[in-house]
Motif scaffolding. Structure first.
Motif, PDB file in Angstrom:
ATOM      1  N   ARG A 201    -100.063   9.762  26.141  1.00 50.45           N
ATOM      2  CA  ARG A 201     -98.990   9.828  25.146  1.00 50.45           C
ATOM      3  C   ARG A 201     -99.561   9.963  23.737  1.00 50.45           C
ATOM      4  O   ARG A 201     -99.029  10.701  22.907  1.00 50.45           O
TER       5      ARG A 201
ATOM      6  N   ILE B 216    -100.476  13.491  23.327  1.00 53.43           N
ATOM      7  CA  ILE B 216     -99.284  14.322  23.079  1.00 53.43           C
ATOM      8  C   ILE B 216     -98.896  14.244  21.607  1.00 53.43           C
ATOM      9  O   ILE B 216     -98.608  15.265  20.972  1.00 53.43           O
TER      10      ILE B 216
ATOM     11  N   ILE C 142     -97.549  21.712  26.388  1.00 54.14           N
ATOM     12  CA  ILE C 142     -98.160  20.382  26.264  1.00 54.14           C
ATOM     13  C   ILE C 142     -98.923  20.060  27.536  1.00 54.14           C
ATOM     14  O   ILE C 142    -100.088  19.640  27.490  1.00 54.14           O
TER      15      ILE C 142
ATOM     16  N   THR D 241     -95.990  15.029  32.368  1.00 53.53           N
ATOM     17  CA  THR D 241     -95.793  15.266  30.941  1.00 53.53           C
ATOM     18  C   THR D 241     -94.374  14.898  30.524  1.00 53.53           C
ATOM     19  O   THR D 241     -94.169  14.253  29.490  1.00 53.53           O
TER      20      THR D 241
ATOM     21  N   LEU E  65     -93.156  12.220  27.745  1.00 56.00           N
ATOM     22  CA  LEU E  65     -92.282  12.625  26.651  1.00 56.00           C
ATOM     23  C   LEU E  65     -91.011  11.787  26.618  1.00 56.00           C
ATOM     24  O   LEU E  65     -90.494  11.482  25.542  1.00 56.00           O
TER      25      LEU E  65
END
Length: 106
Positions: A14, A17, A31, A42, A46
């Motif tokens: 995270r 990201i 991503i 992912t 998110l």
């Protein structure tokens, strides 16, 4: 300070990201590709970031573009700043003390 922000950023994927989204908003697929993660993984990360208020989704045709929200990070920086000032003050006092010890030796 929102504990959920720290909790969301504690997971390395995270945090990665968030680092990616600092440069530009990205769709889930990009991503996932850049971080070598699968798309469901992912999306799960998110979702956690979104629940913590760190990202927002912008639908664009059939794609979902994720964009970083600066407010939680600014709030975290403000909270950290108060601790930074405290530690800087303590380090300055320690430096003064160590310098006085050094002068006594000579």
């Amino acid at each position: 300070m929102n504990v959920q922000t720290f909790s969301a950023l504690a997971e390395p994927n995270r945090l990665a990201i968030v680092d990616l989204l600092l440069d530009e908003p990205l769709p889930v697929g990009e991503i996932a590709g850049k971080l070598n993660l699968n798309q469901p993984q992912t999306s799960k990360h998110l979702r956690v970031l979104s629940e913590a208020g760190l990202v927002e989704v912008q639908p664009l045709a059939n794609r979902r573009i994720y964009k970083l929200r600066p407010e939680p990070l600014q709030e975290m920086d403000k909270w950290l700043d108060s601790h930074r000032r405290m530690w800087e003050s303590r380090m300055d006092r320690l430096e003064g003390y160590l310098n006085s010890l050094k002068e006594k030796k000579h």
